[in-house]
Scaffold this active site. Structure first.
Site, short mmCIF file in Angstrom:
data_model
loop_
_atom_site.label_atom_id
_atom_site.label_comp_id
_atom_site.label_asym_id
_atom_site.label_seq_id
_atom_site.Cartn_x
_atom_site.Cartn_y
_atom_site.Cartn_z
N ARG A 94 0.84 -1.20 0.00
CA ARG A 94 0.00 0.00 0.00
C ARG A 94 0.88 1.25 0.00
NH1 ARG A 94 -3.92 -0.30 4.67
NH2 ARG A 94 -5.05 -1.68 3.26
N GLY A 154 -15.11 -1.47 3.01
CA GLY A 154 -15.88 -0.82 1.96
C GLY A 154 -16.85 0.22 2.48
#
Length: 575
Positions: A84, A460
């Site tokens: 990331r 999410g």
């Protein structure tokens, strides 16, 4: 003879994590990473695989089956890594995006993901290539330091900071200063868990201060007849399986106090021993949810650390049903310039697309881009005369500048494709769901935040969506199949509320039918000017469940896996 031997008590997940963090600051281990790359995957000890790599923004990648393919609440891992990239405020240059594209093409099978914290994630990275990825990022002023782990995560802000025609203040310099202070700082390598910060100067709070551990939003007050811009302060926000919208403190934070205040709160979190006792309850929000803290108590503790008192809060103006995804062509505060926002559907982006986006940003503009918290991409400082041409180029790349409501509002976590904690596949599913809804309800005229999360961790962010669906499994004739549980009516700003679990669950293949029934009922029954939030709020759970199912059905409990197998429920690997 009596056996007086006592069994050694098994070390808990929290105890193991704390022991490993005390033993080593992972940021001191770069030479170890380089050694692993020379000697291969089998040379990596378990403490690096399970813990230390995270401080470098690195996780082992799942095998595609997700949590159900493993044991103890974690799926099987491949000898590949997710990496990331930390991008404070989402601000990057075409040169940097082109470098990421090159690394993605060479080491990550040509695909990457934009995340809900303005990061970019690579996948399929081998240990042998990891140092080359890190070095390649450092050469262009980027890094992965602190993008994961028990540290301050990527600091987010309004993606149009500095160019927004209506912003109160450009807060991006404070975002960058905060990131430089905390990322890689050995004084903050050992926090109880992840720690999230948002600083925004816009009216619409588009970086979601309510769900951050620290949320700073610009406000103004009059001092001596002059306007002064400062910040309102919220603390302890977070989602996961137990959402908590941040508590507003009675404080006006002057611009020069922002960094000391952030440092003080980070220290308060770092020094909280009670938050180190349970790995699943180690976020700042649990001071409020489990330990009886109030906003007043928190502020008192903060004042003691600061050595000065913050002024009382002033009136703020939370956004009223504002939906701001920044998609489209918008005039900037700078005369003659515009920014162009494009949908990167479900955040999935290829190396070729990144290369092309960098090229058009240079050809038609100044080469400046921004990633957003809705997994989209913007090009800023575009001469308005070039905006239409640039938009057409982005459309040709596959990024929609005038996308449908379904495409614009879609957000999806990594899912079982890469995540060891996920229950369902999300990325391909989200694309299929958007395409189905565009075909079934063409011209749908409402803003719709449609969030898909593959497990209870809420990477999410389904709790803040108009319609949020959470991954489950349902037994079918030949085994278990992907399914989703519906939560509706999430909102932030003036009408902040977490989405309501309405008791309806269905197979993934049936989600478009359920969503078509729900939204069709809204289109048929809405009153003049009624948006989705108001429509959902005036109907009961049983009514909404009937709309989704097409008939009156009993409620299904939002089932969670057993707590002993879900120590990751405090947040998983998400941003």
């Amino acid at each position: 003879m009596t056996d007086t031997t006592t069994k050694t008590k098994k070390e808990t997940a929290a105890q193991r994590a704390e022991r490993l963090k005390r033993a080593m600051n992972p940021w001191d281990g770069l030479n170890e990473i380089r050694r692993f790359a020379r000697e291969g995957f089998d040379s990596i000890p378990p403490e690096w695989i399970g813990t230390y790599f995270r401080w470098w923004g690195v996780y082992t990648q799942g095998d595609g089956a997700g949590v159900t393919g493993g044991q103890g609440g974690v799926g099987r891992a491949l000898q590949r890594f997710m990496v990331r990239i930390r991008i404070p405020n989402g601000i990057m240059s075409s040169h940097q995006l082109r470098a990421i594209a090159d690394l993605t093409r060479r080491y990550a099978n040509g695909i990457a993901d934009l995340t809900v914290r303005q990061n970019i994630q690579l996948h399929w990275v081998t240990i042998e290539s990891l140092p080359e990825v890190l070095d390649g990022l450092w050469r262009v002023g980027l890094n992965t330091t602190g993008a994961c782990g028990d540290v301050v995560r990527n600091v987010t802000g309004c993606p149009v900071a500095g160019v927004d025609a209506d912003e109160i203040i450009d807060a991006s310099p404070l975002v960058l200063e905060t990131s430089q202070l905390l990322a890689g700082n050995s004084n903050f390598y050992n926090l109880p868990r992840k720690f999230k910060i948002s600083i925004a100067g816009c009216h619409s709070w588009c970086s979601y201060p309510e769900i951050n551990d620290i949320g700073l939003t610009a406000v103004t007050r009059a001092v001596g007849g002059k306007k002064e811009v400062g910040f309102s302060l919220r603390v302890a926000g977070g989602l996961s399986a137990e959402p908590y919208l941040g508590a507003r403190l009675d404080a006006f934070v002057q611009q020069g106090q922002v960094v000391p205040v952030i440092k003080g709160i980070a220290e308060l979190f770092r020094d909280s021993e009670v938050l180190r006792e349970h790995r699943e309850r180690a976020r700042l929000k649990f001071l409020f949810l489990r330990h009886g803290w109030t906003a007043e108590q928190f502020l008192d503790e903060l004042h003691q650390r600061l050595g000065f008192r913050l002024d009382p809060a002033v009136e703020e103006h939370p956004p009223d049903d504002v939906y701001r995804d920044h998609v489209g062509i918008h005039a900037q505060k700078q005369p003659g310039l515009s920014y162009v926002g494009a949908v990167v559907l479900r955040g999935r982006i290829t190396a070729d697309q990144m290369q092309s986006a960098a090229d058009v940003a240079e050809r038609y503009a100044s080469g400046e881009l921004r990633a957003t918290t809705m997994q989209n991409l913007l090009v800023v400082n575009v001469p308005t005369i070039n905006a239409d041409a640039l938009a057409k180029e982005l459309d040709a790349i596959g990024f929609q500048v005038s996308g449908s409501a379904f495409a614009r509002g879609a957000v999806a976590c990594s899912g079982t494709e890469f995540c060891k904690l996920a229950i369902t596949e999300t990325k391909s599913f989200s694309r299929w769901l958007v395409e189905e809804m565009e075909e079934r309800l063409p011209g749908f005229d409402q803003h719709l935040k449609l969030h898909v999360t593959g497990c209870p961790n809420s990477c999410g962010q389904h709790w803040i969506a108009d319609v949020g669906i959470e991954g489950k499994k349902i037994k079918v004739a030949n085994g278990m199949a992907d399914a989703y549980y519906f939560c509706v009516g999430g909102a932030l700003g003036l009408h902040q509320s977490t989405a309501r679990p309405v008791g309806y669950r269905c197979l993934a293949t049936e989600v478009p039918d359920a969503l078509e029934r729900l939204l069709g009922r809204y289109l048929a029954d809405r009153s003049d000017g009624e948006n989705l939030r108001r429509f959902f709020s005036r109907h009961s759970d049983s009514e909404l469940r009937e709309f989704l199912a097409g008939e009156n059905v009993p409620a299904v409990v939002r089932d969670l896996p057993s707590p002993q197998n879900l120590v990751h429920l405090a947040g998983g690997i998400g941003d």
